[in-house]
Design a protein around this motif. Structure first.
Motif, short mmCIF file in Angstrom:
data_model
loop_
_atom_site.label_atom_id
_atom_site.label_comp_id
_atom_site.label_asym_id
_atom_site.label_seq_id
_atom_site.Cartn_x
_atom_site.Cartn_y
_atom_site.Cartn_z
N VAL A 232 31.64 29.77 92.22
CA VAL A 232 32.48 29.04 93.18
C VAL A 232 33.96 29.39 93.09
N ALA A 233 34.46 29.63 91.88
CA ALA A 233 35.88 29.98 91.75
C ALA A 233 36.15 31.36 92.35
N TYR A 234 35.25 32.30 92.08
CA TYR A 234 35.38 33.64 92.64
C TYR A 234 35.39 33.59 94.16
N GLN A 235 34.41 32.88 94.73
CA GLN A 235 34.31 32.83 96.18
C GLN A 235 35.51 32.12 96.81
N ALA A 236 35.97 31.04 96.20
CA ALA A 236 37.13 30.32 96.73
C ALA A 236 38.39 31.18 96.66
N SER A 237 38.54 31.90 95.56
CA SER A 237 39.73 32.76 95.42
C SER A 237 39.73 33.87 96.45
N LYS A 238 38.56 34.44 96.72
CA LYS A 238 38.48 35.52 97.69
C LYS A 238 38.71 35.01 99.12
N ALA A 239 38.28 33.79 99.40
CA ALA A 239 38.57 33.19 100.71
C ALA A 239 40.08 32.96 100.84
N GLY A 240 40.71 32.55 99.76
CA GLY A 240 42.15 32.35 99.77
C GLY A 240 42.91 33.63 100.05
N ILE A 241 42.40 34.74 99.55
CA ILE A 241 43.03 36.04 99.80
C ILE A 241 43.08 36.33 101.29
N ILE A 242 41.99 36.07 101.99
CA ILE A 242 41.95 36.33 103.43
C ILE A 242 43.01 35.52 104.16
N SER A 243 43.10 34.24 103.84
CA SER A 243 44.08 33.38 104.49
C SER A 243 45.50 33.79 104.17
N LEU A 244 45.77 34.07 102.90
CA LEU A 244 47.12 34.47 102.49
C LEU A 244 47.51 35.79 103.13
N SER A 245 46.57 36.71 103.24
CA SER A 245 46.86 37.99 103.88
C SER A 245 47.33 37.82 105.32
N LYS A 246 46.69 36.89 106.04
CA LYS A 246 47.10 36.64 107.42
C LYS A 246 48.53 36.09 107.49
N THR A 247 48.85 35.20 106.55
CA THR A 247 50.20 34.66 106.51
C THR A 247 51.23 35.74 106.21
N VAL A 248 50.92 36.59 105.23
CA VAL A 248 51.82 37.70 104.89
C VAL A 248 51.99 38.64 106.07
N ALA A 249 50.90 38.86 106.82
CA ALA A 249 50.99 39.71 108.01
C ALA A 249 51.98 39.16 109.02
N MET A 250 51.96 37.84 109.20
CA MET A 250 52.89 37.23 110.14
C MET A 250 54.32 37.29 109.60
N GLU A 251 54.48 37.12 108.31
CA GLU A 251 55.81 37.16 107.71
C GLU A 251 56.43 38.55 107.77
N GLY A 252 55.59 39.58 107.71
CA GLY A 252 56.13 40.94 107.66
C GLY A 252 56.12 41.70 108.96
N ALA A 253 55.46 41.17 109.99
CA ALA A 253 55.26 41.95 111.22
C ALA A 253 56.56 42.43 111.86
N ALA A 254 57.55 41.57 111.93
CA ALA A 254 58.80 41.94 112.59
C ALA A 254 59.52 43.08 111.87
N ASP A 255 59.19 43.28 110.61
CA ASP A 255 59.82 44.34 109.82
C ASP A 255 58.89 45.54 109.62
N GLY A 256 57.82 45.60 110.38
CA GLY A 256 56.91 46.74 110.29
C GLY A 256 56.04 46.75 109.05
N ILE A 257 55.80 45.56 108.49
CA ILE A 257 54.96 45.44 107.30
C ILE A 257 53.60 44.89 107.72
N ARG A 258 52.55 45.62 107.42
CA ARG A 258 51.19 45.20 107.77
C ARG A 258 50.46 44.67 106.54
N SER A 259 49.57 43.71 106.76
CA SER A 259 48.77 43.13 105.68
C SER A 259 47.36 42.89 106.17
N ASN A 260 46.39 43.46 105.47
CA ASN A 260 44.98 43.30 105.83
C ASN A 260 44.13 43.07 104.59
#
Length: 255
Positions: free
Chosen positions: A157-185
């Motif tokens: 459960v900890a592994y799966q929850a942490s990996k789900a968190g990665i997906i969500s955080l990556s999307k947030t980082v993508a939005m934070e960096g988009a205007a500066d040409g920084i991509r996150s996937n």
């Protein structure tokens, strides 16, 4: 697979979890494509990094959950090359003995797994973003898992929850960096032959049973995951950000 036409030569990358498995595979392919690559891990890889060229590999041994250490490593890479183009968060742990069902999971292990698998990503991203802005842009790939998208009757459960968190955080980082040409996937590997699955070496029947439910009929390799990661980092994926690439042999497509 050759990435000689993807523009990695002369670029700078930081890879976590790079002493073995897919992290090391990704790092070595980038070095062979001409990049300056900093490998972060708590242990040394069991190969000669100086013989990988034409790029350069540098080892930074330390704890990825140590904010001060990561800040120093990131800034040292930027000072050395004048840029930071790529970040790959490939570090992760899967502890079958302590990470079990919701009722059985060791809560101290839960905290440590979340720290290694997810908190480390916050730390690396927070220091990479300003350096990528100075570079004029960049790309990040964060290794999650298909387990983030499905339940399991024998869960970690900890592994799966942490990996789900990665997906969500990556999307947030993508939005934070988009205007500066920084991509996150995010990369979502399916079952993969790697040191994390050393139980398959001890009991090959477990791997064979797993492969029976994969539509393509085999487990993935670290090279499969490396090929997908380098695509997401490359200019060929310049219009791709804030999303996930599933590399699982069709596992999630099963009814």
């Amino acid at each position: 697979m050759s990435f000689s036409d993807t523009g990695f030569s002369g670029k700078t990358a930081v890879i976590t979890g790079a002493a073995g498995g897919m992290g090391l595979n990704i790092a070595l392919d980038l070095v062979r494509a001409g990049a300056y690559v900093v490998l972060i891990d708590i242990k040394e890889p069991e190969i000669d990094l100086t013989a990988q060229g034409p790029g350069q590999a540098v080892m930074a041994k330390g704890d990825i959950t140590d904010d001060v250490f990561i800040n120093q490593v990131m800034n040292a890479a930027f000072t050395r090359t004048g840029r930071l183009d790529y970040l790959v968060n490939a570090a992760g742990v899967l502890w079958f003995d302590q990470d079990r069902s919701t009722e059985e999971v060791n809560l101290d292990a839960w905290d440590r797994i979340i720290s290694i698998n997810l908190k480390s990503m916050v730390i690396t991203c927070r220091h990479a973003l300003p350096l990528m802005r100075k570079t004029g842009g960049g790309a990040m790939v964060h290794v999650a898992s298909v387990q983030a998208m499905r339940g399991d009757d024998k869960p970690q459960v900890a592994y799966q929850a942490s990996k789900a968190g990665i997906i969500s955080l990556s999307k947030t980082v993508a939005m934070e960096g988009a205007a500066d040409g920084i991509r996150s996937n995010s990369l979502l590997p399916g079952p993969t032959v790697s040191p994390m699955q050393d139980r398959w070496v001890k009991d090959p029947a477990i791997q064979k049973a797993t492969e029976k439910v994969i539509p393509l009929g085999r487990a993935g390799t670290t090279q499969d995951m490396t090929n997908a990661t380098l695509f997401l980092l490359s200019d060929h994926a310049s219009y791709i950000t804030g999303t996930e690439l599933v590399v699982d042999g069709g596992l999630l497509a099963r009814p």
